[in-house]
Design a protein around this motif. Structure first.
Motif, PDB file in Angstrom:
ATOM      1  N   VAL A 126       0.812  -1.206  -0.118  1.00 18.30           N
ATOM      2  CA  VAL A 126      -0.112  -0.069  -0.113  1.00 18.30           C
ATOM      3  C   VAL A 126       0.945   1.199   0.009  1.00 18.30           C
ATOM      4  O   VAL A 126       0.690   2.259  -0.714  1.00 18.30           O
ATOM      5  CB  VAL A 126      -1.137   0.223   1.327  1.00 18.30           C
ATOM      6  N   ALA A 127       1.933   1.093   0.748  1.00 19.29           N
ATOM      7  CA  ALA A 127       2.919   2.454   0.907  1.00 19.29           C
ATOM      8  C   ALA A 127       4.015   2.591  -0.151  1.00 19.29           C
ATOM      9  O   ALA A 127       5.011   3.117   0.109  1.00 19.29           O
ATOM     10  CB  ALA A 127       3.188   2.450   2.219  1.00 19.29           C
ATOM     11  N   ARG A 128       4.001   1.681  -1.129  1.00 23.99           N
ATOM     12  CA  ARG A 128       5.258   1.716  -1.894  1.00 23.99           C
ATOM     13  C   ARG A 128       5.554   2.993  -2.713  1.00 23.99           C
ATOM     14  O   ARG A 128       6.893   3.031  -3.045  1.00 23.99           O
ATOM     15  CB  ARG A 128       4.867   0.490  -3.008  1.00 23.99           C
ATOM     16  N   ALA A 129       4.367   3.885  -2.921  1.00 23.40           N
ATOM     17  CA  ALA A 129       5.188   5.179  -3.523  1.00 23.40           C
ATOM     18  C   ALA A 129       5.807   5.914  -2.426  1.00 23.40           C
ATOM     19  O   ALA A 129       6.634   6.830  -3.111  1.00 23.40           O
ATOM     20  CB  ALA A 129       3.582   5.812  -3.852  1.00 23.40           C
ATOM     21  N   GLN A 130       5.618   5.699  -1.328  1.00 26.89           N
ATOM     22  CA  GLN A 130       6.173   6.578  -0.158  1.00 26.89           C
ATOM     23  C   GLN A 130       7.633   5.891   0.161  1.00 26.89           C
ATOM     24  O   GLN A 130       8.383   6.576   0.883  1.00 26.89           O
ATOM     25  CB  GLN A 130       5.457   6.955   0.821  1.00 26.89           C
ATOM     26  N   LEU A 131       7.722   4.736   0.042  1.00 23.49           N
ATOM     27  CA  LEU A 131       8.900   4.037   0.326  1.00 23.49           C
ATOM     28  C   LEU A 131      10.286   4.429  -0.197  1.00 23.49           C
ATOM     29  O   LEU A 131      10.071   4.744  -1.581  1.00 23.49           O
ATOM     30  CB  LEU A 131       8.868   2.615   0.448  1.00 23.49           C
ATOM     31  N   PRO A 132      11.445   4.580   0.376  1.00 29.09           N
ATOM     32  CA  PRO A 132      12.503   5.013  -0.470  1.00 29.09           C
ATOM     33  C   PRO A 132      13.231   3.960  -1.234  1.00 29.09           C
ATOM     34  O   PRO A 132      14.272   4.225  -1.827  1.00 29.09           O
ATOM     35  CB  PRO A 132      13.694   5.719   0.655  1.00 29.09           C
ATOM     36  N   PHE A 133      12.636   2.623  -1.205  1.00 31.04           N
ATOM     37  CA  PHE A 133      13.390   1.522  -1.966  1.00 31.04           C
ATOM     38  C   PHE A 133      12.398   1.017  -2.794  1.00 31.04           C
ATOM     39  O   PHE A 133      11.458   1.173  -2.863  1.00 31.04           O
ATOM     40  CB  PHE A 133      14.014   0.651  -0.877  1.00 31.04           C
TER      41      PHE A 133
END
Length: 71
Positions: free
Chosen positions: A64-71
């Protein structure tokens, strides 16, 4: 959120969880940090189910949070 393949998240998360649960149990057995209270068969099942549930939840959060993750 539309492009998330939830089946892949659940399958890969549960497989990773079972493996990580068994590795955690093996590492604990080697180091002897915490003594086990139950039999080996009971602990294998418990660590597999617990690890699978944990990794499915974490995999869902990461999907769900893949757009906000730095990797």
């Amino acid at each position: 959120m539309k492009n998330i393949d939830w089946r892949k998240v659940v399958v890969k998360g549960s497989a990773a969880g079972v493996i990580s649960g068994w590795l955690a149990m093996a590492l604990n057995q080697i180091t002897g940090v915490f003594p086990f209270e139950n039999s080996l068969a009971h602990n294998l099942t418990t660590f597999a189910v617990g690890g699978a549930l944990f990794c499915i939840v974490i995999g869902g959060f990461m999907a769900v949070a893949r757009a906000q993750l730095p990797f």
